[in-house]
Design a protein around this motif. Structure first.
Motif, short mmCIF file in Angstrom:
data_model
loop_
_atom_site.label_atom_id
_atom_site.label_comp_id
_atom_site.label_asym_id
_atom_site.label_seq_id
_atom_site.Cartn_x
_atom_site.Cartn_y
_atom_site.Cartn_z
N LEU B 123 -19.96 -3.24 39.58
CA LEU B 123 -18.97 -4.16 40.17
C LEU B 123 -19.06 -5.57 39.57
O LEU B 123 -18.49 -6.51 40.14
CB LEU B 123 -19.19 -4.24 41.69
N TYR B 134 -10.56 -5.42 47.20
CA TYR B 134 -11.25 -4.26 46.60
C TYR B 134 -10.57 -2.96 47.03
O TYR B 134 -10.03 -2.86 48.13
CB TYR B 134 -12.71 -4.20 47.07
N MET B 138 -14.54 0.77 45.61
CA MET B 138 -15.31 -0.43 45.24
C MET B 138 -16.02 -1.00 46.47
O MET B 138 -17.18 -1.41 46.41
CB MET B 138 -14.38 -1.50 44.66
N LYS B 139 -15.28 -0.99 47.58
CA LYS B 139 -15.85 -1.54 48.81
C LYS B 139 -17.07 -0.72 49.25
O LYS B 139 -18.07 -1.26 49.71
CB LYS B 139 -14.77 -1.51 49.90
#
Lengths: 225, 238
Positions: B123, B134, B138-139
Protein backbone atom coordinates in the motif's frame (compact mmCIF):
# COMPACT_ATOMS: atom_id res chain seq x y z
CA UNK A 1 5.28 7.76 25.67
CA UNK A 2 4.11 10.06 28.42
CA UNK A 3 0.43 10.51 29.13
CA UNK A 4 0.31 14.20 28.17
CA UNK A 5 1.68 13.37 24.72
CA UNK A 6 -0.93 10.61 24.35
CA UNK A 7 -3.73 13.01 25.29
CA UNK A 8 -2.51 15.42 22.64
CA UNK A 9 -2.25 12.64 20.01
CA UNK A 10 -5.88 11.65 20.68
CA UNK A 11 -7.16 15.22 20.66
CA UNK A 12 -5.16 16.10 17.54
CA UNK A 13 -6.62 13.09 15.73
CA UNK A 14 -10.18 14.19 16.55
CA UNK A 15 -9.53 17.78 15.50
CA UNK A 16 -7.93 16.62 12.25
CA UNK A 17 -10.90 14.37 11.47
CA UNK A 18 -13.31 17.23 12.24
CA UNK A 19 -11.31 19.69 10.14
CA UNK A 20 -11.41 17.37 7.13
CA UNK A 21 -15.08 16.52 7.50
CA UNK A 22 -16.66 19.59 9.08
CA UNK A 23 -20.37 18.62 8.94
CA UNK A 24 -20.79 18.76 12.70
CA UNK A 25 -19.03 22.14 12.87
CA UNK A 26 -21.20 23.69 10.17
CA UNK A 27 -24.42 22.20 11.57
CA UNK A 28 -23.59 23.43 15.06
CA UNK A 29 -22.75 26.96 13.92
CA UNK A 30 -25.86 27.28 11.73
CA UNK A 31 -28.14 25.92 14.46
CA UNK A 32 -26.70 28.45 16.93
CA UNK A 33 -27.07 31.34 14.49
CA UNK A 34 -30.64 30.24 13.78
CA UNK A 35 -31.49 30.41 17.47
CA UNK A 36 -30.07 33.94 17.70
CA UNK A 37 -32.03 35.04 14.62
CA UNK A 38 -35.30 33.48 15.83
CA UNK A 39 -35.06 35.20 19.20
CA UNK A 40 -34.15 38.41 17.44
CA UNK A 41 -37.38 38.20 15.43
CA UNK A 42 -39.48 36.96 18.35
CA UNK A 43 -38.68 39.81 20.72
CA UNK A 44 -38.56 43.54 20.24
CA UNK A 45 -34.80 44.19 19.91
CA UNK A 46 -35.02 47.67 21.45
CA UNK A 47 -36.99 46.82 24.59
CA UNK A 48 -35.52 46.59 28.09
CA UNK A 49 -37.19 43.18 28.58
CA UNK A 50 -35.34 41.77 25.59
CA UNK A 51 -32.11 43.30 26.86
CA UNK A 52 -32.56 41.55 30.20
CA UNK A 53 -33.26 38.24 28.48
CA UNK A 54 -30.11 38.36 26.31
CA UNK A 55 -27.88 36.33 28.67
CA UNK A 56 -30.44 33.52 28.57
CA UNK A 57 -30.73 33.77 24.78
CA UNK A 58 -26.95 33.62 24.42
CA UNK A 59 -26.66 30.46 26.54
CA UNK A 60 -29.53 28.72 24.77
CA UNK A 61 -27.67 29.42 21.50
CA UNK A 62 -24.40 28.13 22.98
CA UNK A 63 -25.56 24.99 24.78
CA UNK A 64 -28.26 23.39 22.63
CA UNK A 65 -26.26 23.26 19.37
CA UNK A 66 -23.31 21.82 21.32
CA UNK A 67 -25.30 18.58 21.63
CA UNK A 68 -24.81 18.01 17.89
CA UNK A 69 -21.04 17.91 18.29
CA UNK A 70 -21.11 15.72 21.39
CA UNK A 71 -23.32 13.16 19.66
CA UNK A 72 -21.21 13.27 16.53
CA UNK A 73 -17.92 12.76 18.39
CA UNK A 74 -18.77 9.18 19.39
CA UNK A 75 -21.08 8.32 16.53
CA UNK A 76 -18.07 8.72 14.23
CA UNK A 77 -16.05 6.37 16.45
CA UNK A 78 -18.78 3.72 16.20
CA UNK A 79 -19.19 3.84 12.41
CA UNK A 80 -15.92 2.06 11.61
CA UNK A 81 -15.48 0.56 15.05
CA UNK A 82 -12.59 2.90 15.86
CA UNK A 83 -13.75 3.14 19.47
CA UNK A 84 -12.87 -0.57 19.78
CA UNK A 85 -9.50 0.21 18.25
CA UNK A 86 -8.92 2.77 21.01
CA UNK A 87 -10.21 0.47 23.75
CA UNK A 88 -8.01 -2.41 22.58
CA UNK A 89 -4.88 -0.27 22.74
CA UNK A 90 -2.92 -0.30 26.00
CA UNK A 91 -3.74 3.39 26.50
CA UNK A 92 -5.30 4.18 29.86
CA UNK A 93 -9.06 4.74 29.51
CA UNK A 94 -8.81 7.96 31.52
CA UNK A 95 -6.34 9.24 28.94
CA UNK A 96 -8.79 8.31 26.18
CA UNK A 97 -11.39 10.42 27.97
CA UNK A 98 -9.08 13.41 28.32
CA UNK A 99 -8.14 13.30 24.63
CA UNK A 100 -11.77 13.17 23.57
CA UNK A 101 -12.80 15.81 26.11
CA UNK A 102 -10.09 18.27 25.02
CA UNK A 103 -11.06 17.89 21.36
CA UNK A 104 -14.74 18.44 22.19
CA UNK A 105 -13.92 21.40 24.40
CA UNK A 106 -11.71 23.05 21.75
CA UNK A 107 -14.44 22.51 19.16
CA UNK A 108 -17.11 24.03 21.42
CA UNK A 109 -14.97 27.05 22.29
CA UNK A 110 -14.32 27.83 18.62
CA UNK A 111 -18.04 27.54 17.79
CA UNK A 112 -19.02 29.54 20.89
CA UNK A 113 -16.68 32.43 20.03
CA UNK A 114 -18.21 32.64 16.55
CA UNK A 115 -21.68 32.64 18.10
CA UNK A 116 -20.61 35.29 20.63
CA UNK A 117 -19.48 37.50 17.74
CA UNK A 118 -22.87 37.10 16.03
CA UNK A 119 -24.64 37.73 19.35
CA UNK A 120 -22.80 41.05 19.81
CA UNK A 121 -23.90 42.18 16.35
CA UNK A 122 -27.52 40.93 16.49
CA UNK A 123 -28.25 42.32 19.96
CA UNK A 124 -26.42 45.65 19.69
CA UNK A 125 -23.63 45.10 22.16
CA UNK A 126 -20.11 46.33 21.55
CA UNK A 127 -16.82 44.45 21.37
CA UNK A 128 -15.46 45.72 24.69
CA UNK A 129 -13.63 44.46 27.78
CA UNK A 130 -17.02 43.19 29.00
CA UNK A 131 -17.02 40.68 26.18
CA UNK A 132 -13.63 39.35 27.29
CA UNK A 133 -15.27 38.47 30.60
CA UNK A 134 -18.12 36.75 28.77
CA UNK A 135 -15.52 34.87 26.72
CA UNK A 136 -13.87 33.79 29.95
CA UNK A 137 -17.22 32.45 31.24
CA UNK A 138 -17.68 30.60 27.93
CA UNK A 139 -14.27 28.97 28.28
CA UNK A 140 -15.03 27.82 31.83
CA UNK A 141 -18.60 26.67 31.17
CA UNK A 142 -17.50 24.73 28.08
CA UNK A 143 -15.08 22.69 30.19
CA UNK A 144 -17.84 21.25 32.38
CA UNK A 145 -20.26 20.93 29.46
CA UNK A 146 -17.71 19.05 27.35
CA UNK A 147 -16.64 16.82 30.26
CA UNK A 148 -20.16 15.64 31.17
CA UNK A 149 -21.16 15.54 27.50
CA UNK A 150 -18.18 13.36 26.58
CA UNK A 151 -19.05 10.81 29.27
CA UNK A 152 -22.75 10.66 28.36
CA UNK A 153 -22.08 10.63 24.60
CA UNK A 154 -19.75 7.65 25.07
CA UNK A 155 -22.30 5.89 27.26
CA UNK A 156 -25.11 6.40 24.73
CA UNK A 157 -23.12 5.90 21.55
CA UNK A 158 -24.39 2.37 20.93
CA UNK A 159 -28.03 3.27 21.62
CA UNK A 160 -30.30 4.04 18.67
CA UNK A 161 -32.11 6.92 20.38
CA UNK A 162 -28.91 8.65 21.53
CA UNK A 163 -29.78 11.98 19.85
CA UNK A 164 -32.89 12.26 22.01
CA UNK A 165 -31.45 10.80 25.18
CA UNK A 166 -28.28 12.89 25.34
CA UNK A 167 -29.92 16.27 26.05
CA UNK A 168 -32.44 14.65 28.41
CA UNK A 169 -29.64 13.17 30.51
CA UNK A 170 -27.10 15.94 30.08
CA UNK A 171 -28.99 19.14 30.89
CA UNK A 172 -30.21 18.18 34.38
CA UNK A 173 -26.63 17.32 35.36
CA UNK A 174 -25.21 20.63 34.13
CA UNK A 175 -27.84 22.86 35.75
CA UNK A 176 -25.19 24.36 38.09
CA UNK A 177 -23.09 25.28 35.04
CA UNK A 178 -26.07 26.84 33.25
CA UNK A 179 -27.03 28.74 36.39
CA UNK A 180 -23.53 30.11 36.91
CA UNK A 181 -23.00 30.93 33.22
CA UNK A 182 -26.32 32.78 32.76
CA UNK A 183 -26.07 34.70 36.03
CA UNK A 184 -22.41 35.55 35.46
CA UNK A 185 -23.19 36.81 31.94
CA UNK A 186 -26.11 38.83 33.30
CA UNK A 187 -23.85 40.51 35.84
CA UNK A 188 -21.43 41.50 33.10
CA UNK A 189 -23.86 42.59 30.39
CA UNK A 190 -26.95 43.85 32.23
CA UNK A 191 -26.21 44.82 35.81
CA UNK A 192 -24.19 47.92 36.49
CA UNK A 193 -22.27 46.38 39.37
CA UNK A 194 -20.85 42.89 39.19
CA UNK A 195 -21.43 41.95 42.82
CA UNK A 196 -21.35 38.17 42.64
CA UNK A 197 -19.32 37.51 39.50
CA UNK A 198 -16.46 36.02 41.50
CA UNK A 199 -18.83 33.52 43.08
CA UNK A 200 -20.28 32.43 39.74
CA UNK A 201 -16.79 31.97 38.36
CA UNK A 202 -15.77 29.97 41.43
CA UNK A 203 -18.85 27.77 41.00
CA UNK A 204 -17.95 27.13 37.37
CA UNK A 205 -14.35 26.25 38.25
CA UNK A 206 -15.50 23.92 41.04
CA UNK A 207 -17.88 22.05 38.75
CA UNK A 208 -15.27 21.88 36.00
CA UNK A 209 -12.82 20.21 38.37
CA UNK A 210 -15.45 17.77 39.65
CA UNK A 211 -16.77 16.82 36.21
CA UNK A 212 -13.36 16.41 34.56
CA UNK A 213 -12.10 14.30 37.47
CA UNK A 214 -15.28 12.19 37.44
CA UNK A 215 -15.00 11.64 33.69
CA UNK A 216 -11.36 10.63 34.00
CA UNK A 217 -12.12 8.13 36.76
CA UNK A 218 -15.38 6.72 35.35
CA UNK A 219 -14.49 6.37 31.68
CA UNK A 220 -13.15 2.85 32.16
CA UNK A 221 -16.63 1.74 33.29
CA UNK A 222 -18.37 3.79 30.61
CA UNK A 223 -16.63 2.04 27.70
CA UNK A 224 -16.49 -1.41 29.32
CA UNK A 225 -18.55 -4.20 27.78
CA UNK B 1 -0.98 -28.43 20.50
CA UNK B 2 -0.42 -29.89 23.91
CA UNK B 3 3.14 -28.82 24.79
CA UNK B 4 2.52 -26.72 27.93
CA UNK B 5 5.70 -24.67 27.51
CA UNK B 6 4.54 -23.59 24.07
CA UNK B 7 1.03 -22.63 25.12
CA UNK B 8 0.07 -19.00 24.39
CA UNK B 9 -3.59 -18.81 25.35
CA UNK B 10 -5.65 -21.23 27.38
CA UNK B 11 -9.43 -20.99 27.52
CA UNK B 12 -11.05 -22.97 30.32
CA UNK B 13 -14.81 -23.54 30.46
CA UNK B 14 -15.45 -20.13 28.90
CA UNK B 15 -19.13 -19.22 28.76
CA UNK B 16 -20.84 -16.03 27.61
CA UNK B 17 -24.52 -15.43 28.18
CA UNK B 18 -26.45 -12.43 26.82
CA UNK B 19 -29.80 -12.34 28.60
CA UNK B 20 -31.42 -15.65 27.69
CA UNK B 21 -29.00 -16.38 24.86
CA UNK B 22 -26.04 -18.65 25.55
CA UNK B 23 -23.62 -17.37 22.91
CA UNK B 24 -20.59 -19.38 24.00
CA UNK B 25 -20.83 -22.48 26.14
CA UNK B 26 -18.12 -24.24 28.14
CA UNK B 27 -15.35 -23.72 25.63
CA UNK B 28 -11.98 -25.31 26.38
CA UNK B 29 -9.29 -24.38 23.90
CA UNK B 30 -5.54 -24.13 23.88
CA UNK B 31 -3.70 -22.02 21.33
CA UNK B 32 0.04 -22.65 21.09
CA UNK B 33 2.72 -20.37 19.67
CA UNK B 34 2.89 -20.71 15.90
CA UNK B 35 -0.56 -22.26 15.58
CA UNK B 36 -2.75 -21.15 12.69
CA UNK B 37 -6.16 -22.14 13.95
CA UNK B 38 -9.31 -21.82 11.86
CA UNK B 39 -12.72 -21.72 13.51
CA UNK B 40 -15.60 -22.66 11.24
CA UNK B 41 -19.26 -22.57 12.08
CA UNK B 42 -22.67 -21.34 10.93
CA UNK B 43 -23.99 -17.83 11.63
CA UNK B 44 -24.88 -17.39 15.29
CA UNK B 45 -22.53 -20.14 16.43
CA UNK B 46 -20.74 -17.76 18.82
CA UNK B 47 -17.47 -17.46 16.90
CA UNK B 48 -17.27 -13.67 17.01
CA UNK B 49 -18.19 -13.57 20.70
CA UNK B 50 -15.43 -16.09 21.38
CA UNK B 51 -12.89 -13.96 19.52
CA UNK B 52 -14.04 -10.78 21.28
CA UNK B 53 -13.50 -12.48 24.62
CA UNK B 54 -9.99 -13.56 23.64
CA UNK B 55 -9.26 -9.98 22.52
CA UNK B 56 -10.51 -8.58 25.83
CA UNK B 57 -13.33 -6.53 24.26
CA UNK B 58 -15.93 -8.71 25.98
CA UNK B 59 -15.67 -10.34 29.39
CA UNK B 60 -16.76 -13.97 29.81
CA UNK B 61 -19.75 -14.68 32.03
CA UNK B 62 -17.79 -17.57 33.53
CA UNK B 63 -14.58 -19.45 32.88
CA UNK B 64 -11.09 -18.06 32.34
CA UNK B 65 -8.84 -16.90 29.53
CA UNK B 66 -5.17 -17.05 30.41
CA UNK B 67 -2.28 -15.71 28.37
CA UNK B 68 0.84 -17.83 29.02
CA UNK B 69 1.49 -17.90 32.74
CA UNK B 70 -0.53 -14.78 33.48
CA UNK B 71 -3.57 -15.37 35.64
CA UNK B 72 -5.17 -12.16 34.59
CA UNK B 73 -6.32 -11.49 31.05
CA UNK B 74 -4.99 -7.97 30.80
CA UNK B 75 -2.64 -8.19 27.86
CA UNK B 76 -4.59 -6.00 25.45
CA UNK B 77 -1.41 -5.04 23.61
CA UNK B 78 -0.57 -8.71 22.99
CA UNK B 79 -3.48 -9.13 20.62
CA UNK B 80 -4.02 -7.79 17.12
CA UNK B 81 -7.67 -7.83 16.07
CA UNK B 82 -9.19 -7.68 12.59
CA UNK B 83 -12.96 -7.56 12.94
CA UNK B 84 -15.89 -6.91 10.61
CA UNK B 85 -15.14 -3.23 11.09
CA UNK B 86 -11.83 -1.71 10.06
CA UNK B 87 -11.11 0.40 13.18
CA UNK B 88 -9.72 2.97 10.71
CA UNK B 89 -10.52 6.67 10.32
CA UNK B 90 -11.81 7.40 6.82
CA UNK B 91 -10.76 11.06 7.04
CA UNK B 92 -7.12 10.20 7.79
CA UNK B 93 -4.63 8.84 5.26
CA UNK B 94 -3.37 5.27 5.46
CA UNK B 95 -0.08 6.50 6.87
CA UNK B 96 -1.75 8.78 9.43
CA UNK B 97 -3.95 5.93 10.65
CA UNK B 98 -0.99 3.63 11.22
CA UNK B 99 1.15 6.34 12.85
CA UNK B 100 -1.76 7.19 15.16
CA UNK B 101 -2.22 3.58 16.29
CA UNK B 102 1.55 3.10 16.48
CA UNK B 103 1.79 5.98 18.94
CA UNK B 104 -1.11 4.64 21.00
CA UNK B 105 0.78 1.36 21.32
CA UNK B 106 3.92 3.21 22.35
CA UNK B 107 5.97 2.21 19.31
CA UNK B 108 9.15 4.33 19.40
CA UNK B 109 9.55 5.03 15.71
CA UNK B 110 5.88 4.86 14.79
CA UNK B 111 6.28 6.50 11.39
CA UNK B 112 9.08 4.17 10.32
CA UNK B 113 7.11 1.15 11.44
CA UNK B 114 3.99 2.43 9.66
CA UNK B 115 5.92 2.91 6.41
CA UNK B 116 7.35 -0.59 6.77
CA UNK B 117 3.89 -2.12 7.19
CA UNK B 118 2.51 -0.18 4.23
CA UNK B 119 5.27 -1.58 2.02
CA UNK B 120 4.63 -5.09 3.35
CA UNK B 121 0.93 -4.84 2.51
CA UNK B 122 1.60 -3.32 -0.92
CA UNK B 123 0.00 0.00 0.00
CA UNK B 124 3.01 2.31 -0.17
CA UNK B 125 1.65 4.14 -3.22
CA UNK B 126 -1.64 4.86 -1.41
CA UNK B 127 -0.13 5.99 1.88
CA UNK B 128 -1.09 9.65 1.42
CA UNK B 129 -4.63 8.85 0.26
CA UNK B 130 -7.49 9.15 2.70
CA UNK B 131 -8.76 5.74 3.79
CA UNK B 132 -12.28 6.71 2.73
CA UNK B 133 -11.08 6.51 -0.88
CA UNK B 134 -9.59 3.00 -0.49
CA UNK B 135 -11.18 -0.05 -2.11
CA UNK B 136 -12.49 -2.75 0.22
CA UNK B 137 -9.43 -4.91 -0.48
CA UNK B 138 -6.98 -2.07 0.24
CA UNK B 139 -8.84 -1.21 3.41
CA UNK B 140 -8.71 -4.81 4.58
CA UNK B 141 -4.95 -4.96 4.02
CA UNK B 142 -4.53 -1.70 5.91
CA UNK B 143 -6.65 -3.16 8.70
CA UNK B 144 -4.29 -6.11 8.85
CA UNK B 145 -1.33 -3.72 8.92
CA UNK B 146 -2.99 -1.88 11.81
CA UNK B 147 -3.47 -5.14 13.70
CA UNK B 148 0.14 -6.23 13.15
CA UNK B 149 1.72 -2.85 13.84
CA UNK B 150 2.68 -3.60 17.43
CA UNK B 151 3.92 -7.15 16.72
CA UNK B 152 1.16 -8.89 18.71
CA UNK B 153 1.67 -12.39 20.05
CA UNK B 154 -1.74 -13.41 18.77
CA UNK B 155 -3.57 -12.24 15.66
CA UNK B 156 -7.36 -12.57 15.66
CA UNK B 157 -9.09 -12.49 12.28
CA UNK B 158 -12.88 -12.35 12.22
CA UNK B 159 -14.26 -13.03 8.73
CA UNK B 160 -11.48 -11.13 6.97
CA UNK B 161 -12.80 -12.19 3.56
CA UNK B 162 -16.15 -10.45 4.00
CA UNK B 163 -16.80 -8.05 1.13
CA UNK B 164 -13.65 -8.96 -0.81
CA UNK B 165 -13.91 -9.88 -4.47
CA UNK B 166 -11.96 -12.87 -5.81
CA UNK B 167 -8.92 -10.78 -6.65
CA UNK B 168 -8.96 -9.15 -3.23
CA UNK B 169 -9.40 -12.53 -1.56
CA UNK B 170 -6.43 -13.95 -3.41
CA UNK B 171 -4.16 -11.06 -2.43
CA UNK B 172 -5.36 -11.31 1.16
CA UNK B 173 -4.74 -15.07 1.24
CA UNK B 174 -1.18 -14.46 0.00
CA UNK B 175 -0.65 -11.97 2.82
CA UNK B 176 -1.96 -14.50 5.36
CA UNK B 177 0.27 -17.20 3.91
CA UNK B 178 3.20 -14.88 4.49
CA UNK B 179 2.16 -14.51 8.13
CA UNK B 180 1.94 -18.29 8.46
CA UNK B 181 5.46 -18.66 7.07
CA UNK B 182 6.66 -16.11 9.62
CA UNK B 183 5.34 -18.45 12.30
CA UNK B 184 2.73 -16.05 13.66
CA UNK B 185 0.01 -17.34 15.93
CA UNK B 186 -3.33 -16.75 14.25
CA UNK B 187 -6.92 -17.46 15.18
CA UNK B 188 -9.07 -17.18 12.05
CA UNK B 189 -12.84 -17.20 11.78
CA UNK B 190 -14.15 -17.72 8.28
CA UNK B 191 -17.04 -19.10 6.27
CA UNK B 192 -14.63 -19.62 3.40
CA UNK B 193 -13.88 -23.31 3.96
CA UNK B 194 -11.36 -23.50 1.08
CA UNK B 195 -9.27 -20.52 2.19
CA UNK B 196 -9.46 -21.56 5.82
CA UNK B 197 -8.28 -25.10 5.08
CA UNK B 198 -5.51 -23.84 2.82
CA UNK B 199 -4.06 -21.72 5.60
CA UNK B 200 -4.70 -23.46 8.88
CA UNK B 201 -2.81 -26.03 10.89
CA UNK B 202 -5.62 -26.66 13.36
CA UNK B 203 -9.33 -26.89 12.69
CA UNK B 204 -12.18 -26.15 15.07
CA UNK B 205 -15.91 -26.21 14.34
CA UNK B 206 -18.20 -24.25 16.64
CA UNK B 207 -21.96 -24.73 16.71
CA UNK B 208 -24.57 -23.30 19.09
CA UNK B 209 -21.81 -21.89 21.27
CA UNK B 210 -19.96 -25.18 21.74
CA UNK B 211 -16.79 -26.45 20.10
CA UNK B 212 -18.11 -29.59 18.43
CA UNK B 213 -15.05 -30.62 16.44
CA UNK B 214 -11.29 -30.18 16.88
CA UNK B 215 -8.55 -31.73 14.79
CA UNK B 216 -5.20 -30.96 13.26
CA UNK B 217 -5.13 -30.15 9.57
CA UNK B 218 -3.35 -33.43 8.80
CA UNK B 219 -6.24 -35.43 10.22
CA UNK B 220 -8.74 -33.92 7.81
CA UNK B 221 -9.20 -34.78 4.16
CA UNK B 222 -9.64 -31.47 2.31
CA UNK B 223 -11.76 -32.98 -0.44
CA UNK B 224 -14.19 -34.38 2.09
CA UNK B 225 -14.22 -31.44 4.52
CA UNK B 226 -17.44 -29.84 3.33
CA UNK B 227 -19.36 -33.08 3.88
CA UNK B 228 -17.70 -33.48 7.29
CA UNK B 229 -18.54 -29.86 8.20
CA UNK B 230 -22.25 -30.26 7.45
CA UNK B 231 -22.34 -33.64 9.15
CA UNK B 232 -20.85 -32.13 12.32
CA UNK B 233 -22.97 -28.96 12.28
CA UNK B 234 -26.25 -30.68 11.45
CA UNK B 235 -25.58 -33.93 13.29
CA UNK B 236 -24.50 -32.57 16.68
CA UNK B 237 -21.36 -33.42 18.64
CA UNK B 238 -18.48 -35.44 17.42
Amino acid sequence: MNQVALIWILAEKDLKVEYRSPQAFLNTVFFALLILVIFNFAFDPGSQATREATPGILWVALLFPGIIQLNRSFQAEREEGTLYGLILSPTDRGVLFLGKFIANWAFLVVVDFLVLGAFVIFYNFSFSVQMLWVAWIIILASVGFAAVGTVFAAMLSSIRTREVLLPILLFPIIIPIILAAVNGTQEILILEEAQFLDRWLQLLIAFDVIFVAAGFLLFDYVVAD
Amino acid sequence: MSDPSNSLVLLSRVTKIFGLVRAVLDVDLEVCRGDFLAIFGPNGAGKTTLLRMVSGLTQPTSGSIQFESNDDHSGRDRVGYVSHQSFLYNELTGLENLVFYGRLYGIGKARGRAEEMLVKMGLQDARYQRVGTYSRGMKQRLTLARALLHEPDLLLLDEPYTGLDQHGSRIFTEVLKGLKEEGRTVLLITHNLGAGLELCGQIVIQNKGELVFQASRGQVDASDFERLYFQVVEGGRR
